[in-house]
Design a protein around this motif. Structure first.
Motif, PDB file in Angstrom:
ATOM      1  N   ALA A 438       0.830  -1.207   0.000  1.00 23.39           N
ATOM      2  CA  ALA A 438       0.000   0.000   0.000  1.00 23.39           C
ATOM      3  C   ALA A 438       0.865   1.257   0.000  1.00 23.39           C
ATOM      4  O   ALA A 438       0.571   2.233  -0.713  1.00 23.39           O
ATOM      5  N   ALA A 439       1.938   1.242   0.791  1.00 26.05           N
ATOM      6  CA  ALA A 439       2.828   2.404   0.836  1.00 26.05           C
ATOM      7  C   ALA A 439       3.538   2.612  -0.501  1.00 26.05           C
ATOM      8  O   ALA A 439       3.685   3.753  -0.974  1.00 26.05           O
ATOM      9  N   LEU A 440       3.961   1.529  -1.143  1.00 32.10           N
ATOM     10  CA  LEU A 440       4.644   1.650  -2.429  1.00 32.10           C
ATOM     11  C   LEU A 440       3.692   2.136  -3.513  1.00 32.10           C
ATOM     12  O   LEU A 440       4.071   2.953  -4.361  1.00 32.10           O
ATOM     13  N   SER A 445       2.178   6.372  -7.147  1.00 32.31           N
ATOM     14  CA  SER A 445       1.103   7.225  -7.661  1.00 32.31           C
ATOM     15  C   SER A 445       1.457   8.698  -7.509  1.00 32.31           C
ATOM     16  O   SER A 445       1.219   9.512  -8.410  1.00 32.31           O
ATOM     17  N   ARG A 446       2.067   9.042  -6.380  1.00 29.20           N
ATOM     18  CA  ARG A 446       2.435  10.437  -6.136  1.00 29.20           C
ATOM     19  C   ARG A 446       3.414  10.957  -7.178  1.00 29.20           C
ATOM     20  O   ARG A 446       3.373  12.122  -7.564  1.00 29.20           O
ATOM     21  N   ARG A 447       4.301  10.074  -7.667  1.00 31.30           N
ATOM     22  CA  ARG A 447       5.347  10.501  -8.595  1.00 31.30           C
ATOM     23  C   ARG A 447       4.884  10.549 -10.047  1.00 31.30           C
ATOM     24  O   ARG A 447       5.560  11.152 -10.876  1.00 31.30           O
ATOM     25  N   LEU A 448       3.782   9.889 -10.363  1.00 26.13           N
ATOM     26  CA  LEU A 448       3.359   9.836 -11.758  1.00 26.13           C
ATOM     27  C   LEU A 448       2.914  11.210 -12.242  1.00 26.13           C
ATOM     28  O   LEU A 448       2.279  11.957 -11.496  1.00 26.13           O
ATOM     29  N   LEU A 674      -3.056   3.316 -11.801  1.00 25.55           N
ATOM     30  CA  LEU A 674      -2.735   4.373 -10.838  1.00 25.55           C
ATOM     31  C   LEU A 674      -3.024   5.752 -11.424  1.00 25.55           C
ATOM     32  O   LEU A 674      -3.522   6.649 -10.719  1.00 25.55           O
ATOM     33  N   MET A 675      -2.722   5.933 -12.721  1.00 28.32           N
ATOM     34  CA  MET A 675      -3.015   7.219 -13.359  1.00 28.32           C
ATOM     35  C   MET A 675      -4.510   7.498 -13.379  1.00 28.32           C
ATOM     36  O   MET A 675      -4.957   8.619 -13.094  1.00 28.32           O
ATOM     37  N   ILE A 722       8.454   4.772 -16.219  1.00 25.62           N
ATOM     38  CA  ILE A 722       8.987   4.510 -14.877  1.00 25.62           C
ATOM     39  C   ILE A 722       9.238   5.844 -14.188  1.00 25.62           C
ATOM     40  O   ILE A 722      10.032   6.657 -14.668  1.00 25.62           O
ATOM     41  N   PRO A 723       8.554   6.105 -13.075  1.00 21.93           N
ATOM     42  CA  PRO A 723       8.747   7.414 -12.418  1.00 21.93           C
ATOM     43  C   PRO A 723      10.162   7.572 -11.903  1.00 21.93           C
ATOM     44  O   PRO A 723      10.821   6.594 -11.521  1.00 21.93           O
TER      45      PRO A 723
END
Length: 724
Positions: A438-440, A445-448, A674-675, A722-723
């Motif tokens: 869940a953390a990963l 998602s935050r970095r996309l 995720l996007m 890849i973020p």
């Protein structure tokens, strides 16, 4: 007009044609001729390229055509003559034993071979390689072509569009920036291309960062040659650069034989080492991991001649064991030896990448919920400082650790050598894994980036994310290991081509059919020329001018649930020693005729340049609906030094295939999900309709007519997903 020397690299990597320039003229006729010629090998010019060429002189178009056709024919494998042992293949392939009997008869009728054949028959064992009519072409390439009708065009034939790019220099610079700034390691060919581009582009724009160490070594070699500042922040960066300067292995997996270096180069490397250690003495701890390589490098750099570089001298003192520099790994091992898992996690937090690569072990060693909570918390705090590639690699690993213990583990090293072992690891508690996953997911998602409108080709959703270019062979239509793609067509045809360098070399193309339990059903090879639904083109046992072998399969008649093509080295040079070797597959409709090799039916062509004596490029899986899909393997088995055959490696091949097929890989579907979860509008492309406005398009092939402000992601650019 003078074509740019790196235009072929641009075409091969990007499927874009750098905008041709030259005198104005009436080049429309020549442009159409080029388009027709390209279509014969499965390529086509976009409307933009046709318009550009039509406004140029015929001579300019002709020069562009020559270069472009040479490149695309090489990409698809049409630059060589693919002859077959049996001229009428796939028709006219005899029963195996009837064929062998014919070869023996020919030997008995040949005055020079009769005595030897009779002697062998007396022993009851005949060596096929001693029979004069076995293993060598019995007709010319032209005679083989004359025996085959023209290929009937079909809607399913591959058509790869070449789009219009910017100027040659703009395209070369963009390619250099993309390769140098890649967030994932490149394969061997990618590194070679980057090396050539780095030297050319040293004075031009540079990427904001070069995050992959191997890429950085290659870029530094170009910068050093151009007299530019080096990108160094560890002592290992200097070691990798020295390997690059000696044409060695910048991954540091294989030892490098360092060359004698000029005095200016020695000064530059020692200055780099001195600056790194002076700024951060703790980085001496990286030396013991590559102690022998640093000692050999010291013999070439002569650090004693440079008393003004005392910190560089410390590097070699550590390598020789004259000075202690405890590594982070040794301190972690000391804590784990004392059962201090929490302390080890706290120490590893200073090296987020190492912490993430150690998570499985740390979680297994936790004895209490408190220790497990501490490890998970340390990972959560380190996650923002870990590269996107490591985040995703660990995410994939943890997902595959939720199964029952006691299974089989498939190991694949950086050079695609594969082996299997029993999984003896204790299970990792599910709560810890679920919290980490869940953390990963949240961090990824935050970095996309904001994708806006996503336009997705459904066929790309199950393509595996390219977490390392080392897991993918170079070639056309090649996808990362673990990718799953649909296979269209009624006929499936494999091909292998090789050309030996010095010694007689015999590659054997085979196909192993397995049932749903991965048990052998049958195979096609030189020992089984025909099987229900399939034919082998015949065995070629040497290739001074190049040789090809084919296997043809009618998919509706195949027995079994898995088809595993493989290339076995029976004798001679390795995949890496031959002058050239590549594998591929074609698909056709049943009514299509044509030559054994038809470039516009080629779906994939990949180089064979790995270690070992058995290559496993991919496998084909029958789906629940009866349709077939390709699962990409890119694996090599060690095999035997001589006489590798499909019969001898059935068990190991089946075990490897099972390991890859049953593993869950992170795919494009995961990232696009995720996007979409962040609010991106998502449309599955129907293959026809192109939106009017800009989109982020993700697919196997770029459609023509997309808005010019669109972001295009095709297999050549999957690493861009890849973020950072």
């Amino acid at each position: 007009m003078s074509l740019h020397p790196f235009d072929p690299l641009v075409i091969r990597h990007t499927h874009r044609l750098p905008a041709p320039s030259g005198p104005a003229g009436q080049g429309d006729g020549a442009a159409r001729q080029l388009d027709i010629a390209l279509m014969s090998v499965g390529f086509k010019l976009s409307a933009g390229v046709l318009e550009r060429l039509s406004a140029l002189s015929e001579d300019t178009v002709a020069e562009t055509a020559t270069r472009t056709l040479d490149v695309v024919r090489q990409m698809v494998g049409d630059h060589v003559q693919h002859n077959t042992y049996f001229r009428d293949f796939p028709a006219g392939v005899p029963d195996t034993f009837d064929f062998w009997r014919e070869c023996i008869t020919d030997a008995l009728l040949d005055g020079t071979s009769r005595a030897g054949a009779i002697e062998q028959l007396r022993t009851g064992l005949v060596d096929l390689l001693t029979l004069p009519s076995y293993g060598n072409y019995r007709h010319s390439y032209a005679e083989m072509l004359a025996a085959h009708d023209e290929l009937t065009a079909a809607a399913g034939d591959r058509m790869t569009v070449l789009h219009l790019g910017g100027t040659s220099e703009e395209e070369v610079t963009a390619l250099y920036l993309a390769l140098a700034g890649s967030s994932t390691p490149l394969g061997e060919e990618g590194l070679r291309d980057l090396a050539a581009l780095a030297a050319h582009c040293a004075d031009g724009p540079q990427p904001e960062a070069v995050p992959v160490r191997e890429n950085r070594a290659v870029v530094n070699a170009g910068r050093l040659a151009a007299g530019r500042d080096l990108l160094l922040d560890t002592v290992t960066d200097v070691l990798r650069l020295a390997c690059a300067l000696s044409d060695g292995d910048v991954t540091l997996v294989e030892p490098t034989r360092f060359r004698s270096l000029s005095r200016p180069v020695r000064r530059a490397l020692l200055a780099g080492l001195d600056a790194v250690v002076a700024a951060a003495p703790g980085k001496l701890a990286d030396v013991p991991a590559h102690r022998e390589a640093f000692k050999r490098l010291g013999e070439r750099l002569h650090p004693h001649e440079y008393p003004n570089r005392p910190h560089a001298a410390e590097v070699f003192a550590v390598a020789r064991g004259e000075r202690e520099a405890r590594s982070l790994d040794s301190r972690v091992e000391e804590l784990l030896g004392a059962d201090d898992v929490t302390g080890a996690a706290r120490l590893l937090a200073a090296a987020p990448g190492k912490l993430f690569r150690s998570l499985d072990r740390l979680l297994r060693l936790c004895r209490t919920d408190g220790e497990r909570d501490a490890v998970v918390a340390a990972a959560g705090q380190a996650a923002p400082h870990v590269s996107g590639r490591v985040l995703l690699s660990v995410r994939e690993h943890l997902h595959n650790r939720t199964g029952a213990p006691g299974g089989r583990r498939v190991f694949v090293n950086q050079r695609a050598r594969a082996w299997v072992a029993t999984d003896t690891r204790p299970p990792v508690p599910r709560p810890g894994i679920e919290r980490l996953i869940a953390a990963l997911d949240a961090e990824t998602s935050r970095r996309l980036p904001e994708a806006g409108h996503l336009l997705i080709d459904p066929d790309v959703l199950d393509v595996a994310l390219p977490l390392s270019g080392k897991s993918t062979a170079e070639g056309l239509g090649v996808l990362p290991r673990g990718s799953l793609t649909p296979v269209d067509g009624e006929l499936l045809r494999f091909f292998v081509h090789w050309r030996q360098t010095e010694h007689d070399t015999d590659f054997d193309l085979s196909a192993l059919m397995l049932d749903a339990d991965y048990e052998t059903v049958c195979w096609l090879s030189y020992t089984a020329l025909t099987e229900v639904g399939g034919e082998h083109s015949g065995d070629i046992t040497e290739a001074p001018e190049g040789a090809s072998e084919f296997i043809n399969l009618r998919l509706d008649a195949v027995r079994g649930d898995f088809i595993v093509p493989q290339v076995n080295i029976f004798s001679g040079e390795s995949f890496e020693a031959v002058e050239e070797s590549f594998f591929g597959f074609m698909t056709r409709d049943a009514e299509q005729a044509g030559r054994p090799f038809e470039p516009r039916t080629v779906r994939m062509k990949s180089e064979l340049r790995g270690p070992g004596r058995v290559a496993l490029p991919l496998a084909f899986l029958r789906g629940p609906d009866g349709g077939w899909r390709a699962r990409w393997l890119h694996l090599y088995l060690a095999g035997s030094p001589y006489a590798n055959r499909v019969e001898g490696n059935r068990v190991s091949v089946a075990t490897l295939v099972r390991g890859v097929v049953e593993r869950d890989y992170l795919t494009v579907r995961y990232l696009t999900g995720l996007m979409a979860g962040r609010g991106a509008a998502t449309t599955l492309w129907d293959g026809v309709t192109v939106p009017d406005g800009p989109v982020t398009y993700i697919g196997l092939e770029r459609p023509d007519g997309l808005h010019p402000d669109s972001v295009i992601v095709t297999p050549a650019h999957l690493r861009d997903l890849i973020p950072a």
